[in-house]
Design a protein around this motif. Structure first.
Motif, short mmCIF file in Angstrom:
data_model
loop_
_atom_site.label_atom_id
_atom_site.label_comp_id
_atom_site.label_asym_id
_atom_site.label_seq_id
_atom_site.Cartn_x
_atom_site.Cartn_y
_atom_site.Cartn_z
N LEU A 1 8.00 3.76 -0.99
CA LEU A 1 8.96 4.44 -0.13
C LEU A 1 10.25 4.66 -0.90
O LEU A 1 10.85 3.71 -1.41
CB LEU A 1 9.23 3.61 1.12
CG LEU A 1 7.99 3.20 1.92
CD1 LEU A 1 8.36 2.23 3.02
CD2 LEU A 1 7.28 4.42 2.47
N PHE B 1 8.57 4.43 7.94
CA PHE B 1 7.55 3.39 7.77
C PHE B 1 7.71 2.31 8.83
O PHE B 1 6.74 1.93 9.50
CB PHE B 1 7.66 2.79 6.37
CG PHE B 1 6.84 1.56 6.18
CD1 PHE B 1 5.48 1.64 5.97
CD2 PHE B 1 7.43 0.30 6.22
CE1 PHE B 1 4.71 0.48 5.79
CE2 PHE B 1 6.68 -0.85 6.04
CZ PHE B 1 5.32 -0.75 5.83
N THR C 1 0.81 -1.23 0.00
CA THR C 1 0.00 0.00 0.00
C THR C 1 0.84 1.27 0.00
O THR C 1 0.27 2.36 0.12
CB THR C 1 -0.93 0.03 1.23
OG1 THR C 1 -0.12 -0.01 2.42
CG2 THR C 1 -1.89 -1.14 1.24
N GLU C 2 2.15 1.17 -0.10
CA GLU C 2 3.00 2.35 -0.01
C GLU C 2 4.20 2.24 -0.94
O GLU C 2 4.65 1.15 -1.26
CB GLU C 2 3.50 2.56 1.43
CG GLU C 2 4.47 1.52 1.93
CD GLU C 2 3.86 0.19 2.31
OE1 GLU C 2 4.59 -0.81 2.22
OE2 GLU C 2 2.68 0.13 2.68
N ARG D 1 4.76 1.30 11.58
CA ARG D 1 3.96 0.21 11.03
C ARG D 1 3.41 -0.68 12.14
O ARG D 1 4.06 -0.91 13.16
CB ARG D 1 4.83 -0.64 10.10
CG ARG D 1 4.05 -1.78 9.51
CD ARG D 1 4.91 -2.61 8.59
NE ARG D 1 4.05 -3.59 7.94
CZ ARG D 1 4.46 -4.75 7.53
NH1 ARG D 1 5.72 -5.09 7.65
NH2 ARG D 1 3.63 -5.59 6.94
#
Length: 125
Positions: A50, A59, A47-48, A63
């Protein structure tokens, strides 16, 4: 090009296994150094996206702990003495299946993940 030199394969395999163990313990302080400390480090998650070591550290520190998972079909391939690709599939304890690919480079500090890509899929056959 020497592929899968035994000593190189053994050392990157040990690093990957240590990374996976730290991930399953959600040991953030142990996980952070596994990534290459560079603005060129990249981690594409489910979903990301970086870009750079600072984004990866942020993150990791924020997380939620990952669910326990089982790895399947792990393939580790080394090229020369300083580069490896690691590909694996997984199923977590909630039944979610995914794929993970990592590019590892040997640095003066040891093996580091320079790039990672994680994606989800509905099922693994």
């Amino acid at each position: 090009m020497n592929v899968n030199l035994p000593e190189t394969l053994a050392s990157v395999t040990a690093a990957f296994e240590a990374y996976e163990a730290a991930l399953m313990r959600n040991d953030v302080e142990a996980l952070i150094p596994f990534f290459w400390q560079s603005p060129q480090a990249v981690r594409f998650g489910a979903t990301e996206n970086l870009y750079g070591w600072d984004a990866i550290v942020n993150f990791r520190q924020n997380r939620q702990p990952p669910l326990p998972r089982t790895l399947m079909n792990t393939v580790i391939t080394t090229f020369g003495e300083d580069y490896a690709n690691i590909s694996t599939e997984y199923r977590n304890s909630a039944g979610v299946c995914g794929r993970q690919m990592q590019s590892w480079v040997r640095t003066d500090a040891g093996w580091r993940i320079a790039a990672a890509h994680i994606s989800l899929r509905p099922e693994i056959s």
